[in-house]
Design a protein around this motif. Sequence first.
Motif, PDB file in Angstrom:
ATOM      1  N   LEU A   1       0.825  -1.206   0.000  1.00 51.60           N
ATOM      2  CA  LEU A   1       0.000   0.000   0.000  1.00 51.60           C
ATOM      3  C   LEU A   1       0.864   1.262   0.000  1.00 51.60           C
ATOM      4  CD1 LEU A   1      -2.810  -1.043   2.522  1.00 51.60           C
ATOM      5  CD2 LEU A   1      -3.041  -0.718   0.061  1.00 51.60           C
ATOM      6  N   GLY A   2       1.911   1.237   0.819  1.00 50.21           N
ATOM      7  CA  GLY A   2       2.752   2.438   0.907  1.00 50.21           C
ATOM      8  C   GLY A   2       3.487   2.733  -0.387  1.00 50.21           C
ATOM      9  N   PHE A   3       4.147   1.732  -0.935  1.00 49.61           N
ATOM     10  CA  PHE A   3       4.917   1.973  -2.152  1.00 49.61           C
ATOM     11  C   PHE A   3       4.017   2.243  -3.359  1.00 49.61           C
ATOM     12  CE2 PHE A   3       8.283  -0.663   0.076  1.00 49.61           C
ATOM     13  CZ  PHE A   3       9.063   0.430   0.388  1.00 49.61           C
ATOM     14  N   SER A   4       2.878   1.563  -3.419  1.00 50.20           N
ATOM     15  CA  SER A   4       1.973   1.820  -4.542  1.00 50.20           C
ATOM     16  C   SER A   4       1.400   3.233  -4.469  1.00 50.20           C
ATOM     17  CB  SER A   4       0.837   0.798  -4.547  1.00 50.20           C
ATOM     18  OG  SER A   4       0.068   0.890  -3.360  1.00 50.20           O
ATOM     19  N   GLU A   5       1.187   3.730  -3.253  1.00 53.90           N
ATOM     20  CA  GLU A   5       0.693   5.109  -3.116  1.00 53.90           C
ATOM     21  C   GLU A   5       1.768   6.103  -3.559  1.00 53.90           C
ATOM     22  OE1 GLU A   5      -1.607   7.899   0.179  1.00 53.90           O
ATOM     23  OE2 GLU A   5      -0.764   5.958   0.763  1.00 53.90           O
TER      24      GLU A   5
ATOM     25  N   VAL B   1       6.374   5.681 -18.736  1.00 50.85           N
ATOM     26  CA  VAL B   1       5.221   5.174 -19.481  1.00 50.85           C
ATOM     27  C   VAL B   1       3.963   5.573 -18.701  1.00 50.85           C
ATOM     28  CG1 VAL B   1       4.073   3.143 -20.439  1.00 50.85           C
ATOM     29  CG2 VAL B   1       6.575   3.257 -20.371  1.00 50.85           C
ATOM     30  N   PRO B   2       3.046   6.300 -19.277  1.00 47.23           N
ATOM     31  CA  PRO B   2       1.845   6.753 -18.538  1.00 47.23           C
ATOM     32  C   PRO B   2       1.000   5.602 -17.990  1.00 47.23           C
ATOM     33  CG  PRO B   2       2.124   7.978 -20.575  1.00 47.23           C
ATOM     34  CD  PRO B   2       3.128   6.876 -20.625  1.00 47.23           C
ATOM     35  N   ALA B   3       1.053   4.450 -18.613  1.00 51.83           N
ATOM     36  CA  ALA B   3       0.217   3.329 -18.140  1.00 51.83           C
ATOM     37  C   ALA B   3       0.621   2.864 -16.744  1.00 51.83           C
ATOM     38  CB  ALA B   3       0.310   2.159 -19.118  1.00 51.83           C
ATOM     39  N   TYR B   4       1.898   3.141 -16.389  1.00 56.40           N
ATOM     40  CA  TYR B   4       2.346   2.707 -15.055  1.00 56.40           C
ATOM     41  C   TYR B   4       1.569   3.410 -13.948  1.00 56.40           C
ATOM     42  CZ  TYR B   4       6.357   0.372 -17.211  1.00 56.40           C
ATOM     43  OH  TYR B   4       7.152  -0.463 -17.953  1.00 56.40           O
ATOM     44  N   ARG B   5       1.127   4.656 -14.230  1.00 60.35           N
ATOM     45  CA  ARG B   5       0.367   5.378 -13.219  1.00 60.35           C
ATOM     46  C   ARG B   5      -0.948   4.632 -12.927  1.00 60.35           C
ATOM     47  NH1 ARG B   5      -0.449   9.545 -15.861  1.00 60.35           N
ATOM     48  NH2 ARG B   5       1.491  10.645 -15.327  1.00 60.35           N
ATOM     49  N   GLY B   6      -1.591   4.161 -13.968  1.00 57.02           N
ATOM     50  CA  GLY B   6      -2.821   3.383 -13.775  1.00 57.02           C
ATOM     51  C   GLY B   6      -2.563   2.056 -13.086  1.00 57.02           C
ATOM     52  N   TYR B   7      -1.445   1.413 -13.431  1.00 59.48           N
ATOM     53  CA  TYR B   7      -1.114   0.159 -12.757  1.00 59.48           C
ATOM     54  C   TYR B   7      -0.895   0.376 -11.265  1.00 59.48           C
ATOM     55  CZ  TYR B   7      -0.336  -1.694 -17.468  1.00 59.48           C
ATOM     56  OH  TYR B   7      -0.489  -2.098 -18.765  1.00 59.48           O
ATOM     57  N   SER B   8      -0.213   1.493 -10.928  1.00 63.13           N
ATOM     58  CA  SER B   8       0.031   1.787  -9.515  1.00 63.13           C
ATOM     59  C   SER B   8      -1.285   2.013  -8.770  1.00 63.13           C
ATOM     60  CB  SER B   8       0.925   3.024  -9.385  1.00 63.13           C
ATOM     61  OG  SER B   8       2.151   2.827 -10.060  1.00 63.13           O
ATOM     62  N   ALA B   9      -2.225   2.713  -9.416  1.00 60.99           N
ATOM     63  CA  ALA B   9      -3.535   2.930  -8.788  1.00 60.99           C
ATOM     64  C   ALA B   9      -4.270   1.608  -8.593  1.00 60.99           C
ATOM     65  CB  ALA B   9      -4.369   3.893  -9.636  1.00 60.99           C
ATOM     66  N   ASP B  10      -4.171   0.700  -9.579  1.00 61.10           N
ATOM     67  CA  ASP B  10      -4.828  -0.601  -9.447  1.00 61.10           C
ATOM     68  C   ASP B  10      -4.204  -1.427  -8.323  1.00 61.10           C
ATOM     69  OD1 ASP B  10      -6.476   0.060 -11.525  1.00 61.10           O
ATOM     70  OD2 ASP B  10      -5.253  -0.969 -13.052  1.00 61.10           O
ATOM     71  N   ILE B  11      -2.873  -1.361  -8.213  1.00 58.99           N
ATOM     72  CA  ILE B  11      -2.200  -2.092  -7.125  1.00 58.99           C
ATOM     73  C   ILE B  11      -2.654  -1.548  -5.776  1.00 58.99           C
ATOM     74  CG2 ILE B  11       0.028  -2.558  -6.044  1.00 58.99           C
ATOM     75  CD1 ILE B  11       1.256  -2.527  -8.846  1.00 58.99           C
ATOM     76  N   HIS B  12      -2.738  -0.224  -5.650  1.00 56.40           N
ATOM     77  CA  HIS B  12      -3.148   0.377  -4.383  1.00 56.40           C
ATOM     78  C   HIS B  12      -4.600   0.015  -4.048  1.00 56.40           C
ATOM     79  CE1 HIS B  12      -2.788   3.217  -1.096  1.00 56.40           C
ATOM     80  NE2 HIS B  12      -3.983   3.717  -1.429  1.00 56.40           N
TER      81      HIS B  12
ATOM     82  N   LEU C   1      -7.833  -5.990  -0.298  1.00 58.45           N
ATOM     83  CA  LEU C   1      -7.321  -7.140   0.443  1.00 58.45           C
ATOM     84  C   LEU C   1      -7.244  -6.844   1.933  1.00 58.45           C
ATOM     85  CD1 LEU C   1      -6.165  -9.976   0.414  1.00 58.45           C
ATOM     86  CD2 LEU C   1      -3.913  -8.996  -0.084  1.00 58.45           C
ATOM     87  N   LEU C   2      -6.854  -5.632   2.301  1.00 55.67           N
ATOM     88  CA  LEU C   2      -6.796  -5.253   3.708  1.00 55.67           C
ATOM     89  C   LEU C   2      -8.197  -5.253   4.322  1.00 55.67           C
ATOM     90  CD1 LEU C   2      -5.148  -4.256   6.119  1.00 55.67           C
ATOM     91  CD2 LEU C   2      -5.464  -1.915   5.272  1.00 55.67           C
ATOM     92  N   MET C   3      -9.171  -4.748   3.571  1.00 55.51           N
ATOM     93  CA  MET C   3     -10.548  -4.768   4.068  1.00 55.51           C
ATOM     94  C   MET C   3     -11.032  -6.208   4.268  1.00 55.51           C
ATOM     95  SD  MET C   3     -14.011  -3.451   2.164  1.00 55.51           S
ATOM     96  CE  MET C   3     -13.856  -4.809   1.003  1.00 55.51           C
ATOM     97  N   LEU C   4     -10.685  -7.081   3.335  1.00 55.67           N
ATOM     98  CA  LEU C   4     -11.081  -8.481   3.462  1.00 55.67           C
ATOM     99  C   LEU C   4     -10.460  -9.121   4.695  1.00 55.67           C
ATOM    100  CD1 LEU C   4     -12.405 -11.042   2.340  1.00 55.67           C
ATOM    101  CD2 LEU C   4     -10.385 -11.362   0.911  1.00 55.67           C
ATOM    102  N   ILE C   5      -9.198  -8.885   4.933  1.00 53.08           N
ATOM    103  CA  ILE C   5      -8.523  -9.453   6.113  1.00 53.08           C
ATOM    104  C   ILE C   5      -9.175  -8.937   7.391  1.00 53.08           C
ATOM    105  CG2 ILE C   5      -6.351  -9.490   7.380  1.00 53.08           C
ATOM    106  CD1 ILE C   5      -4.912  -9.421   4.698  1.00 53.08           C
ATOM    107  N   ASN C   6      -9.467  -7.641   7.425  1.00 54.13           N
ATOM    108  CA  ASN C   6     -10.091  -7.075   8.622  1.00 54.13           C
ATOM    109  C   ASN C   6     -11.474  -7.683   8.865  1.00 54.13           C
ATOM    110  OD1 ASN C   6      -7.919  -5.399   9.173  1.00 54.13           O
ATOM    111  ND2 ASN C   6      -8.725  -3.720   7.917  1.00 54.13           N
ATOM    112  N   GLU C   7     -12.240  -7.901   7.776  1.00 50.57           N
ATOM    113  CA  GLU C   7     -13.570  -8.481   7.942  1.00 50.57           C
ATOM    114  C   GLU C   7     -13.489  -9.916   8.452  1.00 50.57           C
ATOM    115  OE1 GLU C   7     -15.562  -8.104   4.240  1.00 50.57           O
ATOM    116  OE2 GLU C   7     -16.299  -6.070   4.647  1.00 50.57           O
ATOM    117  N   ILE C   8     -12.568 -10.689   7.912  1.00 52.11           N
ATOM    118  CA  ILE C   8     -12.414 -12.077   8.365  1.00 52.11           C
ATOM    119  C   ILE C   8     -12.013 -12.127   9.833  1.00 52.11           C
ATOM    120  CG2 ILE C   8     -11.062 -14.184   8.071  1.00 52.11           C
ATOM    121  CD1 ILE C   8     -10.976 -13.626   5.105  1.00 52.11           C
TER     122      ILE C   8
END
Length: 463
Positions: free
Chosen positions: A236-240, A252-263, A269-276
Amino acid sequence: EPAGAGCLMLAAAFAAVVARWTGATAAAGWFAANALCLGCAVLIAHRFLRLSEAGRVGHVGLNGLAGWQRSFVVAESAQGLSWSFVIGLVSDADGLHAASFPHAASVPLVALFLMAATSVSITATLPAGVLGCLAPIAAAVVLVLHPMSLAGPEAVLSLLAVGTLGYFVVLARKLHASMLQSLQFRAEKDELIAELEQAKAASDLARHRAEESNLAKSRFLATMSHELRTPLNAILGFSEVMKAELFGGHAVPAYRGYSADIHASGQHLLMLINEILDLSRVEAGRYELVEEAVDLQGVADECRHLMALRANKKDIAIGQDGGPTLPRLWADARAVRQVMLNILSNAVKFTPAGGTIRIALGATQDGGLFFAVSDTGVGIPEAEIPTVMSSFGRGSFAQKTAEEGTGLGLPIVKGLVELHGGALDLRSRLREGTTVTVSFPPQRVMSTLPPLGAGQIEARAAA
């Protein structure tokens, strides 16, 4: 042995009575013969009781149980034969028809009735033994008393004696059948108790395994929580950082979108872990409430503000019904906020564009507090309501539209509400909408104290 002693005392008493007509010698001789037969019967019974169950069945000398039964029948027949001799002794007595003893014939009959009743009570478990004991007595009554009682009241006594002896045989068979049924019931009861004990042992073993599995699950979740969150925080930190291009723009401009998707994926995933983890703690009873005074109206305003952005994207209006000022609620503020956010999130998720969501707050009839969230969404089929209330359960509409979700929101809500002693009510109609109502008990409502009067204020100031 106690029964044998009772029979011996009865024989002694009757011998003393018979001695008045037959003389002491004849009476003593009959008593000795009767005691000998009785002693043989007691000896056989004593030897039988001393053997183990296997020895009773496989005794070589008596050929098993059949041999023991024959021995008991012979002993009882000898007893009956000895008692039948009494009638002959009394009938041959010289003083039997004397004027001083006009009804002497009834004396042996009474004694024989007592002996027959005793035999039935003792040997009812062996009907053949009862028949062997009573058959000689009945024969003696017919052969000896009948000729001398053609005239007079003795005839009635003779017929009564034979009928009574027949009744004793029938009674012995009834007692035998009742004892067999009782033994069958006892065996069935013992078998049922054994099955219950076996089922209880299996249940205890299953419960022990379930507790071990639950403990293993809790340990696993605790370990995985740490192991997953540590790398997830880095993601989360590095992707942000990469998304915000803090150290320079992407070649490459597409990397910005990839970073947003990773974040975004990391946050999901963090929300899922917290819910479980929340559901696991609630189910295990390890969720500790941090209770404080909660303003239910303020929590509703905050949750409505947080969900406004998502609602505006779908052109959904979130309204709130106004009402009187509500007292504060003694509850866990974080849990109440999570409950309301989960319900509002589901309402926004399954309400189509242009729909509306209403939040209502108020007091229940018993003095508690409630809040309800109503939407104009697709609704839930009545048959699927138990499914969506179960862990990881998702309705058919959510599966068809591939809506995001794990199926843990409502189970968590239900568990948190029940921890507060409240209740969750979900009502829905297909293509008309859904209403979820959460109510809290009166015990959690903080009543407002009445204002102090002027006299009370002065009294407290003086104190």
